[in-house]
Design a protein around this motif. Structure first.
Motif, mmCIF file in Angstrom:
data_model
loop_
_atom_site.group_PDB
_atom_site.id
_atom_site.type_symbol
_atom_site.label_atom_id
_atom_site.label_comp_id
_atom_site.label_asym_id
_atom_site.label_seq_id
_atom_site.Cartn_x
_atom_site.Cartn_y
_atom_site.Cartn_z
ATOM 1 N N VAL A 45 0.851 -1.189 0.000
ATOM 2 C CA VAL A 45 0.000 0.000 0.000
ATOM 3 C C VAL A 45 0.891 1.246 0.000
ATOM 4 N N ASP A 46 0.483 2.262 -0.761
ATOM 5 C CA ASP A 46 1.238 3.512 -0.784
ATOM 6 C C ASP A 46 1.176 4.203 0.568
ATOM 7 N N ARG A 47 2.322 4.715 0.994
ATOM 8 C CA ARG A 47 2.446 5.459 2.257
ATOM 9 C C ARG A 47 3.018 6.835 1.933
ATOM 10 N N THR A 48 2.427 7.875 2.515
ATOM 11 C CA THR A 48 2.864 9.245 2.243
ATOM 12 C C THR A 48 3.220 9.942 3.538
ATOM 13 N N THR A 49 4.348 10.647 3.514
ATOM 14 C CA THR A 49 4.815 11.378 4.688
ATOM 15 C C THR A 49 5.527 12.648 4.244
ATOM 16 N N PRO A 50 5.476 13.708 5.037
ATOM 17 C CA PRO A 50 6.217 14.922 4.702
ATOM 18 C C PRO A 50 7.720 14.720 4.939
ATOM 19 N N VAL A 51 8.525 15.221 4.015
ATOM 20 C CA VAL A 51 9.984 15.165 4.131
ATOM 21 C C VAL A 51 10.561 16.479 3.628
ATOM 22 N N ASN A 52 11.844 16.680 3.895
ATOM 23 C CA ASN A 52 12.579 17.799 3.324
ATOM 24 C C ASN A 52 13.579 17.242 2.329
ATOM 25 N N VAL A 53 13.652 17.869 1.167
ATOM 26 C CA VAL A 53 14.620 17.498 0.142
ATOM 27 C C VAL A 53 15.718 18.550 0.169
ATOM 28 N N LEU A 54 16.923 18.086 0.369
ATOM 29 C CA LEU A 54 18.080 18.968 0.515
ATOM 30 C C LEU A 54 18.887 18.960 -0.775
ATOM 31 N N GLU A 55 19.306 20.122 -1.236
ATOM 32 C CA GLU A 55 20.177 20.193 -2.404
ATOM 33 C C GLU A 55 21.582 20.567 -1.947
ATOM 34 N N VAL A 56 22.542 19.720 -2.317
ATOM 35 C CA VAL A 56 23.946 19.944 -1.967
ATOM 36 C C VAL A 56 24.791 19.654 -3.199
ATOM 37 N N ASP A 57 25.559 20.637 -3.643
ATOM 38 C CA ASP A 57 26.469 20.479 -4.779
ATOM 39 C C ASP A 57 25.769 19.908 -6.009
ATOM 40 N N GLY A 58 24.567 20.354 -6.285
ATOM 41 C CA GLY A 58 23.847 19.937 -7.479
ATOM 42 C C GLY A 58 23.090 18.628 -7.358
ATOM 43 N N ASP A 59 23.252 17.908 -6.258
ATOM 44 C CA ASP A 59 22.504 16.673 -6.031
ATOM 45 C C ASP A 59 21.390 16.934 -5.034
#
Length: 148
Positions: A45-59
């Motif tokens: 089953v799909d599970r959804t949660t809030p996260v933070n996406v961090l950008e470091v050196d283009g990744d």
């Protein structure tokens, strides 16, 4: 000693609010906030949660500041991360970082999102190798290839 993550009533309520704001497309937490959907490793089953996406050196990176939570186990079983905020949808294949790389990313993460600092033994001013020592407790995933 780092605090242990507990999903109590207050945090559940905050997650409901954050989820609603992100679903409407509001760029909270400085624009790093997304909803992450993973497939449940046991249930499917799909599970959804809030996260933070961090950008470091283009990744771009997903960090689990609260440890080996459900979405971490799900990504380890199926390395597909679906990120979304409002109408913006992205699907990525992820790769888990080694300890040295994770240490560098964790250090940046705690500086950018200091509310997570109590969950780390390493302190804000510590070098990356101190963060690397606890990388096994805070998994880090690189968003590797877009599957648009």
């Amino acid at each position: 000693m780092a605090r242990e993550y507990r999903l109590g009533v207050t945090r559940k309520a905050a997650n409901v609010l954050v989820r609603a704001l992100l679903a409407r497309g509001l760029p909270i937490t400085g624009g790093t906030g997304f909803l992450l959907t993973t497939r449940g490793r046991k249930s499917g089953v799909d599970r959804t949660t809030p996260v933070n996406v961090l950008e470091v050196d283009g990744d771009r990176w997903l960090v689990s500041p609260y440890g080996r939570v459900g979405w971490v186990h799900n990504l380890r079983a199926d390395a597909t991360a679906r990120l979304w905020r409002g109408r913006r949808r992205e699907t990525w294949e992820v790769e888990e970082a080694d300890a040295a790389t994770a240490g560098r990313i964790l250090r940046v993460y705690v500086r950018k999102i200091p509310v997570t600092a109590p969950f780390f033994d390493a302190k804000l001013g510590d070098p990356a190798d101190v963060f690397a020592a606890e990388a096994d407790r805070h998994p880090v995933f690189r968003l590797a290839r877009s599957r648009a």
